[in-house]
Design an enzyme around this catalytic site. Structure first.
Site, PDB file in Angstrom:
ATOM      1  N   HIS A   1      42.442  38.649  38.997  1.00  0.00           N
ATOM      2  CA  HIS A   1      41.452  39.596  39.528  1.00  0.00           C
ATOM      3  C   HIS A   1      40.264  38.898  40.178  1.00  0.00           C
ATOM      4  CE1 HIS A   1      43.847  41.786  36.633  1.00  0.00           C
ATOM      5  NE2 HIS A   1      43.264  41.158  35.629  1.00  0.00           N
ATOM      6  N   HIS A   2      40.524  37.805  40.872  1.00  0.00           N
ATOM      7  CA  HIS A   2      39.440  37.016  41.468  1.00  0.00           C
ATOM      8  C   HIS A   2      39.577  36.961  42.985  1.00  0.00           C
ATOM      9  CE1 HIS A   2      39.407  34.603  37.414  1.00  0.00           C
ATOM     10  NE2 HIS A   2      38.938  35.829  37.285  1.00  0.00           N
ATOM     11  N   GLN A   3      39.860  38.070  43.608  1.00  0.00           N
ATOM     12  CA  GLN A   3      40.022  38.082  45.061  1.00  0.00           C
ATOM     13  C   GLN A   3      38.673  37.827  45.750  1.00  0.00           C
ATOM     14  OE1 GLN A   3      40.982  40.923  43.174  1.00  0.00           O
ATOM     15  NE2 GLN A   3      43.118  40.349  42.936  1.00  0.00           N
TER      16      GLN A   3
END
Length: 658
Positions: A590-592
């Site tokens: 979840h680190h876009q």
């Protein structure tokens, strides 16, 4: 239920009763589905109307059958101040999104009582259960997450449901900080110095460090004091509970040359106990840290469950002057006297820019969207991915967090009273380690892999009688899971997730259509650069070396030979096998970043300048993790909060003399 009914029902007891009911709902297989139905054995005791309502209230598509949501009493609330029934028609600042950066912005900008700020958030306020760190995996598939999916990519996520990569993002007041694993990391100095060297003035490590320190209220002992804050709003701590495997991980790291210590200090590569954004063992989201205590400021208005559909831009001057939004099924508009600040995150921010006419000209023309400004919105996308499938069995009991051993009334009561049970751990994460594999760039000093040490593994989430929250949160196919791990389900294990810090593979994002309620098309392009898969394999070899050290061998650590359907013809433990394994369980963290890339004017992929102003459009900024030019050596929650802090100073400086 009798425990609750016959109590004196004081406030603390009510809290305990509610927590007990909710935890039992969460951790019981199927919640209201009986075990007779599931396994042909005993009947579940949890089939009651109340528990069914509780289950539905956490569901992803929950719409109450009655006009008022009965579970609002369990949620935080953000009423308009001074008895207002409706928002103003004009504010000084409009912030789109109450995520990690947006919460900080709202707090800092409203310190000036002479300005007014409106925050618009599509999601709900937090609920009582979101405070429990241990249920982080469960939250990935509730109403508090946007259920984004990558477009199908034929050679990754082979073990996921429908072979699609699942990208949950926070949909809440607090954004992804409401559903994440609460891990506090900042990035390596070289990350930030490189960003500044590329032409982004004011973004060096020393520049951003002061903003990290400003936010932080560190309550951890033994960290390097000069790099931590003690008076900020964001509490950072070591959790009150960790498994014995945390010390094993640190000891093994020291044997392989990685010292134990504060991994958020700038000196060297270290292993350390995980630092978390929690307070006394409970989740501290950005909303709780930065909004909850100030929500009654008369100059701060917060509108949850409200969807912005367009940024309003005056065509002649290209000046943002307001937004259009939907609230309670009614379309309205609100104006900004000073600025519109887009803080909706790395997926929604670029989508809203494009819907408003800011984006690649050809792409907008395809959708017949009038062009306001031709910019490469969404044309760069990086993500941190990990491989959660490297699992080691142990011959010693009582070491790992196994859900079936922990979800009993004694532990529930202990958590409610003291928050010192495994439920206080961030999804069973114990430690963090940064390493450089042999494939790391020899001209750099920063790590290329982060190791996330788990006090257990994928198989610790309860098996047939448990929640299966971890595997379900990742959307792992049951068939693939059972084939690969069924023989060790619900047993003593240890694992470390290797996270690829600096992927060479680059994705992109574009509109699916012009409906603001549709999700965009997300093309991840995971593992399209062969160096990314090679780095994963190198990380797996390092983890294997860790487990060959004496600390792990004392526990009888043995690698589990997982049999993935896609890899059945490959020799176990060969490089081709591990590449196939990584492509089977390809999990986002979840680190876009980079979909609204920050860069100097000569950067052909830049959307915003180093002061986060959208190129070619007046009075419009993007303030969230989408502005990062490329991935950094960190989980993105702390950097997003830092970005909010820094942006607030830049915005104040712009308007202080006007």
């Amino acid at each position: 239920m009798d425990f609750c009914i016959h109590s004196k029902m004081k406030l603390s007891t009510i809290s305990l009763c509610i927590t007990f009911i909710l935890l039992q709902c969460i951790f019981t297989e199927g919640m209201t589905l009986s075990n007779n139905q599931r396994r042909g054995k005993r009947q579940s005791l949890l089939q009651t109307p109340i528990l069914e309502m509780l289950r539905k209230s956490m569901g992803i598509n929950y719409i109450p059958d009655i006009p008022t949501d009965p579970f609002d009493i369990l949620r935080d609330s953000y009423p308009l101040p001074n008895g207002l029934k409706a928002p103003f028609t004009e504010y000084d600042y409009i912030i789109i999104g109450a995520g990690s950066a947006g919460c900080v912005l709202a707090s800092r900008l409203t310190e000036d009582p002479n300005v007014t700020v409106l925050v618009i958030e599509a999601g709900r306020p937090e609920m009582l259960t979101t405070d429990i760190p241990g249920i982080a995996p469960f939250l990935q598939r509730t109403e508090y997450a946007w259920p984004y999916y990558m477009e199908p990519q034929r050679d990754v996520c082979l073990g996921m449901i429908n072979q699609r990569c699942f990208w949950p993002r926070g949909k809440a007041v607090g954004g992804t900080s409401v559903i994440n694993y609460m891990i506090y990391t900042r990035g390596h100095p070289e990350d930030w110095n490189r960003i500044e060297a590329d032409g982004n003035y004011g973004w060096s490590y020393n520049d951003v460090l002061k903003y990290y320190i400003r936010s932080e209220r560190s309550s951890t002992k033994g960290l390097e004091e000069q790099y931590h804050g003690r008076t900020g709003e964001l509490n950072v701590e070591f959790g009150p509970t960790r498994s014995p495997l945390a010390d094993t991980f640190l000891e093994a790291g020291r044997i392989l040359g990685y010292p134990s210590g504060d991994y958020n200090s700038p000196e060297g590569l270290k292993f350390g106990y995980v630092q978390t954004t929690t307070l006394a063992g409970k989740r501290l989201s950005a909303a709780k840290a930065f909004l909850h205590g100030i929500k009654r400021r008369s100059n701060l208005h917060i509108l949850p469950m409200t969807r912005v559909t367009k940024i309003l831009i005056e065509s002649g001057t290209k000046t943002a002057y307001g937004v259009r939004y939907i609230r309670n099924r009614v379309r309205s508009e609100v104006r900004a006297r000073r600025e519109v600040i887009l803080s909706a995150g790395p997926i929604a921010s670029p989508q809203l820019l494009m819907l408003s006419g800011i984006g690649p000209a050809k792409h907008l023309a395809k959708h017949k969207i009038p062009l306001v400004q031709d910019l490469p919105v969404g044309q760069r996308l990086y993500d941190h991915i990990s491989f959660p499938g490297l699992i080691f069995t142990l011959n010693t009991t009582g070491l790992s967090f196994i859900e079936s051993n922990l979800t009993n009334i004694r532990n529930v009561i202990q958590y409610v009273q003291f928050s010192d049970t495994p439920a206080s751990t961030p999804g069973a994460v114990d430690g963090i380690g940064y390493i450089r594999t042999p494939l790391a760039n020899k001209f750099e000093t920063r790590p290329d892999i982060e190791l996330i040490s788990i006090g257990g593994s994928l198989v610790s989430d309860g098996g047939y009688d448990g929640s299966k929250a971890v595997r379900r949160g990742m959307m792992i196919s049951e068939e693939v899971f059972d084939t690969a791990y069924g023989s060790i389900d619900n047993t003593e294990t240890w694992s470390a997730f290797p996270m690829l810090l600096h992927p060479r593979s680059v994705g992109y994002l574009e509109l699916k259509n012009t409906n603001p309620f549709s999700h965009p098309r997300i093309i991840g392009n995971y593992l399209t650069d062969p160096l990314d898969t090679a780095t994963f394999i190198a990380a797996i070899r390092f983890i294997q070396a860790l487990t060959r050290t004496e600390p792990f061998q004392r526990l009888g650590a043995r690698i589990h030979p997982a049999r993935y359907p896609a890899c059945r013809n490959m020799l176990f433990d060969s490089d081709p096998y591990w590449e196939c394994a990584v492509r089977t369980l390809t999990a986002t963290l979840h680190h876009q970043v980079s979909t609204c890339r920050m860069g100097p004017v000569h950067d052909k992929y830049a959307v915003v300048d180093p002061e986060l102003r959208v190129y070619g459009v007046n009075r419009l900024r993007v303030v969230d993790s989408s502005i990062l030019p490329y991935s950094v050596s960190a989980h993105t929650n702390a950097p997003a909060i830092m970005i909010g802090e820094k942006a607030s100073d830049m915005i104040k400086a712009t308007w202080q003399n006007l």
